[in-house]
Structures are given as C-alpha cells and as structure tokens.
Motif scaffolding. Sequence first.
Motif, short mmCIF file in Angstrom:
data_model
loop_
_atom_site.label_atom_id
_atom_site.label_comp_id
_atom_site.label_asym_id
_atom_site.label_seq_id
_atom_site.Cartn_x
_atom_site.Cartn_y
_atom_site.Cartn_z
N ASP A 78 77.43 63.71 21.24
CA ASP A 78 78.26 63.58 22.45
C ASP A 78 77.59 64.15 23.70
O ASP A 78 78.16 64.13 24.79
CB ASP A 78 79.63 64.22 22.24
N GLY A 79 76.37 64.67 23.56
CA GLY A 79 75.63 65.14 24.72
C GLY A 79 75.87 66.58 25.11
O GLY A 79 75.30 67.06 26.10
N ASP A 92 66.89 62.04 27.89
CA ASP A 92 68.05 61.47 28.57
C ASP A 92 68.66 60.45 27.61
O ASP A 92 68.08 59.38 27.39
CB ASP A 92 67.62 60.80 29.88
N ILE A 93 69.79 60.78 27.00
CA ILE A 93 70.36 59.91 25.97
C ILE A 93 71.26 58.83 26.54
O ILE A 93 71.73 57.97 25.80
CB ILE A 93 71.13 60.74 24.92
N ARG A 94 71.48 58.86 27.85
CA ARG A 94 72.30 57.83 28.47
C ARG A 94 71.60 56.48 28.32
O ARG A 94 70.43 56.34 28.58
CB ARG A 94 72.52 58.14 29.95
N GLY A 95 72.34 55.50 27.89
CA GLY A 95 71.77 54.18 27.71
C GLY A 95 71.19 53.92 26.34
O GLY A 95 70.82 52.79 26.02
N LEU A 101 69.93 56.70 19.26
CA LEU A 101 70.32 58.08 19.46
C LEU A 101 70.27 58.87 18.16
O LEU A 101 69.73 59.98 18.11
CB LEU A 101 71.73 58.14 20.06
#
Length: 244
Positions: A78-79, A92-95, A101
């Motif tokens: 969940d970051g 940077d796990i966005r995208g 992931l």
Amino acid sequence: MLAGFLQNGNLAEVIHGLTEAHLVPLSSEEPGIRLTPGAAQAFRELQDLARRDGLNLRAASGFRSFERQSRIFAGKMDGSRPVLDRNEQPLDIRGMDPEELIRAILVFSAVPGLSRHHFGTDIDVYDPDLVPEGGSLELTNLEYREGPQAPLSRWLEEHMKECAFFRPYLEDTPWSAGELWHISYAPDADVLAAALAPEESLAFIRESALPGKEILAKIIAAEFAERFRIFSPGASRSFQVKSR
C-alpha cells in the motif's frame, strides 16, 4: 528438541510462522530474540568467538511471525513502507501493475508464510559498536560490504561456519537480492527447508488474507525451488532429493 516438536504434528505451524512453541529466548540480555534451542546455543557460541576478536555480535531480528511478516508485506503493497530496488534505493511504485509491484517487493522481502524467519533459525546480525555516532543501522548490502558493518561481515565470512551458520542469501539471484546481514543455523534450517512442500504452501497462501495472494501463488508455483529450496553448503544430498 526441534525434532521432537515436529514429530508431534506441528510442522506446518512452524514453517508458516504460526507458533513460537519450539523457540527459546536468545539470552536474558536479548529476550525478544527468539530462536530454536540449537540456533540460540550456536549463536551464543558465535558471539563468544566474535568477542574474542573484538567484535560485539548482536541479533537485530530472529523469529518473525506470519502476522508480523504480513504487516511488512501489506505496508509495501500500500506504499506505507518503502520498496527498494536492487541498488537499495526507494522505488516509485506508482503506475506499477500488481505483479510488477509484488516482484519488486520480493527482491528484499520474504513471502509471508514462507519466510525463513518463521523457522526460528535465521538471524539478522550487526555490531552496535560499529554503528556511527548519531547514525542508525540500515541493514543494506552497502553497509556490510564497504560501510560501517564491513568488519563484522568479513569476520562472519571466515568464522560463522565454526558454529554451523551460513548465509542463505549470499549473492543476488534473478529472484532476490543478497542479504549479507542474514545468517542461518544449518542443522535446523536445512530440516525445515527440506520440509517445505509446494502444494501445501500454495494452499496456505490461497487461503490467507494476503493482498495479491493469487499473484503470489502464481509466482510461488513457477519459482518454488529457486526461492525456497535453499540449503547450507554442507547439506547432505538427502535433503536435496527429499525436497524435489
């Protein structure tokens, strides 16, 4: 003691981090570090050897429960916890798509329910006297290869086998990064690693509440041997054959 405990039908609970009944405190000084009796005794002996050579060998982590490992994994999903790349830099796990992931997380984090830290045989080690004043322990390969913990790392390479320890993650592989701070007590760890079964492990993951569990199951099914059948350099061939 470990063999007798396993004979009572507790193998799955041990492997998946659902029990601490087979463990003892490392020492009165480090009661929060829990290990198998054999691993605890061997690590105390290793500490004595290190002390004679001027090092203050300590355990940063021993047994971890399934619940704790699950929280670590969920936080990375969940970051709320950082995910590191192979150069130990935050990603940077966005995208990222879910499988991308999860594979990134597994470079440095174990699958909850299949972590070697569930065994009570594996220890993250350090020397507090080598932590720079005002600094903190980072548990990175850079720190152990050429940073403050390098003297301890070099000493372990030469002496840990005297007390039956080895590094299960000595080098990078296509599936995970090396972890120079992570050592394993071979006599007990080899027994438990040999007992891991693909079908039972997959069933455990699929029945869990882990985020991304279907993707985890897919990865486990395809890469089970490479990720989990890790034995000490001196492991007998019987372990290797039994685990196939």
